[in-house]
Design an enzyme around this catalytic site. Structure first.
Site, PDB file in Angstrom:
ATOM      1  N   ARG A 234       0.894  -1.264  -0.114  1.00  0.00           N
ATOM      2  CA  ARG A 234       0.060   0.057   0.133  1.00  0.00           C
ATOM      3  C   ARG A 234       0.849   1.159  -0.045  1.00  0.00           C
ATOM      4  O   ARG A 234       2.119   1.386   0.827  1.00  0.00           O
ATOM      5  CB  ARG A 234      -0.863  -0.173   1.138  1.00  0.00           C
ATOM      6  CG  ARG A 234      -2.049  -0.935   1.050  1.00  0.00           C
ATOM      7  CD  ARG A 234      -3.116  -0.659  -0.188  1.00  0.00           C
ATOM      8  NE  ARG A 234      -4.147  -1.363   0.151  1.00  0.00           N
ATOM      9  CZ  ARG A 234      -4.405  -2.590  -0.868  1.00  0.00           C
ATOM     10  NH1 ARG A 234      -3.428  -2.698  -1.421  1.00  0.00           N
ATOM     11  NH2 ARG A 234      -5.329  -3.485  -0.826  1.00  0.00           N
ATOM     12  N   ASP A 258       4.359  -0.345  -6.887  1.00  0.00           N
ATOM     13  CA  ASP A 258       3.070  -0.726  -7.903  1.00  0.00           C
ATOM     14  C   ASP A 258       2.021   0.051  -7.025  1.00  0.00           C
ATOM     15  O   ASP A 258       0.866   0.167  -7.325  1.00  0.00           O
ATOM     16  CB  ASP A 258       2.793  -2.273  -7.571  1.00  0.00           C
ATOM     17  CG  ASP A 258       1.352  -2.655  -8.585  1.00  0.00           C
ATOM     18  OD1 ASP A 258       1.409  -2.334  -9.647  1.00  0.00           O
ATOM     19  OD2 ASP A 258       0.480  -3.341  -7.808  1.00  0.00           O
ATOM     20  N   GLU A 263      -2.832   7.618  -4.814  1.00  0.00           N
ATOM     21  CA  GLU A 263      -2.922   6.799  -6.129  1.00  0.00           C
ATOM     22  C   GLU A 263      -4.388   6.899  -6.409  1.00  0.00           C
ATOM     23  O   GLU A 263      -5.047   6.753  -7.539  1.00  0.00           O
ATOM     24  CB  GLU A 263      -2.560   5.212  -6.014  1.00  0.00           C
ATOM     25  CG  GLU A 263      -3.467   4.274  -5.210  1.00  0.00           C
ATOM     26  CD  GLU A 263      -2.911   3.149  -5.316  1.00  0.00           C
ATOM     27  OE1 GLU A 263      -1.687   2.910  -5.063  1.00  0.00           O
ATOM     28  OE2 GLU A 263      -4.101   2.262  -5.325  1.00  0.00           O
ATOM     29  N   HIS A 295      -0.625  -0.070  -9.844  1.00  0.00           N
ATOM     30  CA  HIS A 295      -1.556  -1.218  -9.089  1.00  0.00           C
ATOM     31  C   HIS A 295      -1.862  -2.233  -9.795  1.00  0.00           C
ATOM     32  O   HIS A 295      -3.151  -2.694  -9.985  1.00  0.00           O
ATOM     33  CB  HIS A 295      -2.563  -0.566  -8.276  1.00  0.00           C
ATOM     34  CG  HIS A 295      -2.963  -1.122  -7.007  1.00  0.00           C
ATOM     35  ND1 HIS A 295      -3.184  -0.269  -5.985  1.00  0.00           N
ATOM     36  CD2 HIS A 295      -3.212  -2.482  -6.544  1.00  0.00           C
ATOM     37  CE1 HIS A 295      -3.662  -1.290  -5.022  1.00  0.00           C
ATOM     38  NE2 HIS A 295      -3.530  -2.526  -5.288  1.00  0.00           N
TER      39      HIS A 295
HETATM   40  P1  NAI Z   1      -1.331 -11.281   4.861  1.00  0.00           P
HETATM   41  O1  NAI Z   1      -2.403 -10.848   5.908  1.00  0.00           O
HETATM   42  O2  NAI Z   1      -1.150 -12.726   4.616  1.00  0.00           O
HETATM   43  O3  NAI Z   1       0.234 -10.881   5.347  1.00  0.00           O
HETATM   44  C1  NAI Z   1       0.550  -9.636   5.891  1.00  0.00           C
HETATM   45  C2  NAI Z   1       1.475  -9.879   6.938  1.00  0.00           C
HETATM   46  O4  NAI Z   1       1.815  -8.555   7.614  1.00  0.00           O
HETATM   47  C3  NAI Z   1       1.017 -10.829   8.282  1.00  0.00           C
HETATM   48  O5  NAI Z   1       2.043 -11.662   8.393  1.00  0.00           O
HETATM   49  C4  NAI Z   1       1.003  -9.810   9.378  1.00  0.00           C
HETATM   50  O6  NAI Z   1       1.261 -10.368  10.768  1.00  0.00           O
HETATM   51  C5  NAI Z   1       2.083  -8.953   9.012  1.00  0.00           C
HETATM   52  N1  NAI Z   1       1.900  -7.570   9.717  1.00  0.00           N
HETATM   53  C6  NAI Z   1       0.765  -6.901  10.374  1.00  0.00           C
HETATM   54  N2  NAI Z   1       0.966  -5.726  10.957  1.00  0.00           N
HETATM   55  C7  NAI Z   1       2.484  -5.771  10.822  1.00  0.00           C
HETATM   56  C8  NAI Z   1       3.532  -4.754  11.317  1.00  0.00           C
HETATM   57  N3  NAI Z   1       3.078  -3.738  11.641  1.00  0.00           N
HETATM   58  N4  NAI Z   1       4.873  -4.861  10.992  1.00  0.00           N
HETATM   59  C9  NAI Z   1       4.976  -5.922  10.173  1.00  0.00           C
HETATM   60  N5  NAI Z   1       4.355  -6.861   9.784  1.00  0.00           N
HETATM   61  C10 NAI Z   1       3.053  -6.910  10.126  1.00  0.00           C
HETATM   62  O7  NAI Z   1      -1.748 -10.513   3.621  1.00  0.00           O
HETATM   63  P2  NAI Z   1      -1.218 -10.967   2.237  1.00  0.00           P
HETATM   64  O8  NAI Z   1      -2.047 -11.333   1.309  1.00  0.00           O
HETATM   65  O9  NAI Z   1       0.256 -11.296   2.108  1.00  0.00           O
HETATM   66  O10 NAI Z   1      -1.254  -9.312   1.606  1.00  0.00           O
HETATM   67  C11 NAI Z   1      -0.298  -8.406   2.059  1.00  0.00           C
HETATM   68  C12 NAI Z   1      -0.666  -6.970   1.664  1.00  0.00           C
HETATM   69  O11 NAI Z   1      -0.644  -6.872  -0.009  1.00  0.00           O
HETATM   70  C13 NAI Z   1      -1.920  -6.572   1.885  1.00  0.00           C
HETATM   71  O12 NAI Z   1      -2.205  -6.011   2.902  1.00  0.00           O
HETATM   72  C14 NAI Z   1      -2.348  -5.505   0.629  1.00  0.00           C
HETATM   73  O13 NAI Z   1      -2.079  -4.231   1.153  1.00  0.00           O
HETATM   74  C15 NAI Z   1      -1.110  -5.843  -0.564  1.00  0.00           C
HETATM   75  N6  NAI Z   1      -1.851  -6.059  -1.564  1.00  0.00           N
HETATM   76  C16 NAI Z   1      -1.382  -5.588  -2.673  1.00  0.00           C
HETATM   77  C17 NAI Z   1      -1.875  -5.990  -3.833  1.00  0.00           C
HETATM   78  C18 NAI Z   1      -1.498  -5.314  -5.349  1.00  0.00           C
HETATM   79  O14 NAI Z   1      -2.145  -5.705  -6.321  1.00  0.00           O
HETATM   80  N7  NAI Z   1      -0.586  -4.308  -5.400  1.00  0.00           N
HETATM   81  C19 NAI Z   1      -2.737  -7.048  -4.169  1.00  0.00           C
HETATM   82  C20 NAI Z   1      -2.915  -7.606  -2.945  1.00  0.00           C
HETATM   83  C21 NAI Z   1      -2.618  -7.387  -1.720  1.00  0.00           C
END
Ligand code: NAI
Length: 331
Positions: A234, A258, A263, A295
């Site tokens: 993000r 990305d 954005e 994105h």
């Molecule tokens: P996920 O929930 O599986 O993993 C997120 C990780 O971040 C978790 O392990 C969590 O414990 C950790 N986390 C939470 N707070 C934290 C902190 N303060 N410091 C360090 N780590 C922390 O989510 P996933 O599926 O891996 O997605 C991650 C991010 O990717 C989403 O939140 C979204 O913002 C982004 N995303 C971007 C896309 C794109 O098209 N550019 C598409 C899909 C997701």
């Protein structure tokens, strides 16, 4: 169920229509994003389907409620654009797509890393002009370098696995460490060590009040000089002004993103014929060691097929009174 689909692009229509063959919901598509100006378009629709830059804050949710909306279905993973507390208090349920294809985003992060390191964007432009000079195109071997994964969830772990495959030393930071990350041959490190040793930092944590501007002037000043920064998560994880200063001083060796903090005003539309009022993005794009994609990390056939199927399945669960597999709430 009647579903108002906001920010609908041609690929949304194509893949949602295909997925809807198994559900037969009534889909009404709106090109415009959801916000306080457009919320009235959803009147009479029990469900609203939104994407990353649609706004579902408290006033918008109240307007949706007045129009009869009972379900907000996010066709994405992140939900920082929805006021979950307000939704709870209004009795509006919220669902998202938890797990569609972590590979799509992780592989895009790798593509950005490879491109920024090996200057593929500059080489592409040069050779189209029959300029085959190699000056300024020097990169470095990824093998043996230290890669820091911030957020070792689904996407971070796939990214880490690919980096282990490249022969990198993969370290990670997560608020909730997972043994699955360590099973890849990676290890957890404290932020101090990450700053000192990481040649590459890739962000995969969600945007929360805690992670807002996690990359700022302070963290950048403690980073290894010349490090590459990749953000597919993000935009607001990064203080873009601070990153520009670090790029200018050479403290940061390159940036590939990305996502961008502002954005919502820009991405997912063709603005090539207009003057962009966003000076920060303008400046960013002038750097030769910056790559911006709009994105698109999620945009693979596999991911979009799963996103659409899961979204419509969630609406069907709601309509038929079944437990919501992908519900999120404030509590
Ligand atoms: P996920 O929930 O599986 O993993 C997120 C990780 O971040 C978790 O392990 C969590 O414990 C950790 N986390 C939470 N707070 C934290 C902190 N303060 N410091 C360090 N780590 C922390 O989510 P996933 O599926 O891996 O997605 C991650 C991010 O990717 C989403 O939140 C979204 O913002 C982004 N995303 C971007 C896309 C794109 O098209 N550019 C598409 C899909 C997701």
């Amino acid at each position: 169920m009647d579903i108002a689909v906001f920010s609908a692009k041609p690929y949304d229509r194509e893949y949602l229509n295909a997925a809807n063959a198994a559900h037969r919901h009534r889909l009404q598509y709106f090109d415009v994003p959801l916000d306080i100006e457009t919320a009235a378009l959803a009147a009479g629709h029990g469900a609203v389907c939104i994407f990353v830059n649609d706004l579902a804050d408290s006033p918008v949710l109240q307007a949706l409620k007045q129009g009869g909306t009972k379900l907000v279905a996010l066709r994405c993973t992140g939900f920082n654009n929805v006021d979950l507390k307000a939704a709870d208090s209004l009795g509006i349920k919220v669902v998202r797509v938890v797990d569609y294809s972590p590979n799509s985003v992780a592989e895009h992060a790798v593509a950005l890393l490879m491109a920024i390191n090996r200057k593929i964007h500059r080489a592409y432009n040069r050779t189209r002009d029959f300029n085959f000079s190699l000056d300024g195109l020097m990169g470095f071997d990824l093998c043996g370098k230290t890669v820091a994964v911030i957020g070792t969830g689904k996407i971070g772990r796939v990214f880490g696995k690919i980096m282990v495959g490249f022969g990198c030393n993969v370290i990670g930071y997560d608020k909730f460490p997972s043994p699955e990350f360590e099973a890849l041959g990676a290890r957890y490190a404290l932020p101090g060590e990450i700053g000192v040793s990481a040649d590459i930092i890739s962000l995969h944590c969600p945007l929360t009040p805690e992670t807002y501007h996690v990359i700022d002037a302070d963290t950048l000043s403690r980073a290894k000089p010349g490090a590459l920064l990749i953000n597919t998560s993000r935009g607001a994880l990064i203080d873009t002004e601070a990153v520009i200063a670090a790029l200018r001083s050479g403290q940061l060796g390159g940036l590939a993103i990305d996502v961008y903090e502002q954005e919502a005003e820009l991405f997912f539309r063709d603005l090539s014929g207009t003057i962009i009022a966003d000076d920060i993005l303008q400046r960013l794009i002038t750097f030769p060691n910056v790559i911006v994609t709009g994105h698109q990390a999620f945009l693979t056939r596999e991911a979009v097929t799963t996103i659409c199927a899961t979204t419509l399945q969630s609406v069907t669960e709601f309509e038929t009174g079944k437990p919501l597999s992908n519900q999120i709430s404030a509590s």
